[in-house]
Design a protein around this motif. Structure first.
Motif, short mmCIF file in Angstrom:
data_model
loop_
_atom_site.label_atom_id
_atom_site.label_comp_id
_atom_site.label_asym_id
_atom_site.label_seq_id
_atom_site.Cartn_x
_atom_site.Cartn_y
_atom_site.Cartn_z
N THR A 173 1.10 37.05 52.41
CA THR A 173 1.87 36.63 51.23
C THR A 173 2.84 37.73 50.80
N MET A 174 2.39 38.98 50.87
CA MET A 174 3.27 40.11 50.52
C MET A 174 4.48 40.16 51.44
N LYS A 215 5.73 37.71 53.07
CA LYS A 215 6.55 36.53 52.82
C LYS A 215 7.45 36.74 51.61
N THR A 216 6.89 37.36 50.57
CA THR A 216 7.64 37.47 49.31
C THR A 216 8.48 38.74 49.21
N LYS A 217 8.07 39.79 49.91
CA LYS A 217 8.76 41.07 49.78
C LYS A 217 9.55 41.49 51.02
N GLU A 267 5.04 31.59 59.61
CA GLU A 267 5.78 30.73 58.69
C GLU A 267 5.13 29.36 58.58
N PHE A 312 2.66 28.54 55.60
CA PHE A 312 3.12 28.31 54.24
C PHE A 312 3.61 26.87 54.09
#
Length: 209
Positions: free
Chosen positions: A15-16, A18-20, A75, A78
């Motif tokens: 998740t990190m 993916k978001t950062k 990917e 998600f």
């Protein structure tokens, strides 16, 4: 740290990323509040599973460092609700051109799929074609189980349908799949159960000639 915690930590890492975006081991360790050694252990597992990759990046000062990022495989973990867009577009097509145009769309897709796979069927026996079709559907995400009946016929069971939301609204998608099976196998095929009609799976009975 137990297995459940390990899995949870790896999900947080994914998740990190993916978001950062690109992150170093040091950056992840600081955000997670664990040691760099622990982070590397999780990264090794994720890399082995094909979910992350890394690239060496030069720094303004000091030695180059590895920055980690998600692969295309990750990917897929998600949520992506493409079917909403697909249904909206099909609904718009019905409004503009009528239901027949949507049916033509599915027919065209069926013909393209037949053209794509017919070479893989050429020169093979029915037994080989059935197994080849099961492999094709598995690769496309249908979660296939192949059975052979007592009389030598085959049953292809599909426990997942990647286009189920579309097929629920546009049943012509299902009839096109049945037609494609018949064409690729060159055999009599009957659908005996359908996910889009409330079944627990899509089941296709293939008669051995």
């Amino acid at each position: 740290m137990n297995q459940e915690q390990d899995v949870s930590t790896r999900k947080v890492i994914l998740t990190m990323l993916k978001t950062k975006g690109l992150l170093s081991v040091n950056e992840m360790a600081k955000q997670l509040g664990i040691t760099e050694m622990a982070v590397r252990r999780h990264l090794n597992t994720l890399e082995r599973d094909g979910l992350i990759d890394s690239k060496l990046v030069r720094q303004a000062m000091g030695r180059p460092t590895n920055l980690y990022f998600l692969t295309e495989n990750a990917e897929e973990l998600f949520p992506k609700k493409y079917h909403h867009l697909t249904l909206d577009l099909l609904e718009e097509l019905v409004t503009l051109a009528g239901e027949n145009k949507v049916e033509q769309l599915f027919e065209g897709r069926k013909e393209r799929l037949i053209s794509r796979y017919e070479d893989r069927m050429a020169g093979k026996s029915l037994d080989e074609r059935v197994k080849e079709l099961a492999d094709i559907q598995n690769a496309n995400g249908y979660m296939v189980e192949l059975e052979e009946t007592d009389n030598g016929d085959y049953v292809i069971n599909e426990y997942n349908c990647p286009i189920s939301q579309v097929a629920n609204q546009y049943n012509h998608a299902c009839s096109c799949e049945l037609s494609m099976f018949k064409s690729l196998l060159g055999a009599e095929v009957e659908r005996t159960e359908c996910l889009a009609k409330g079944g627990s799976k899509c089941a296709y009975h293939i008669q051995k000639q």
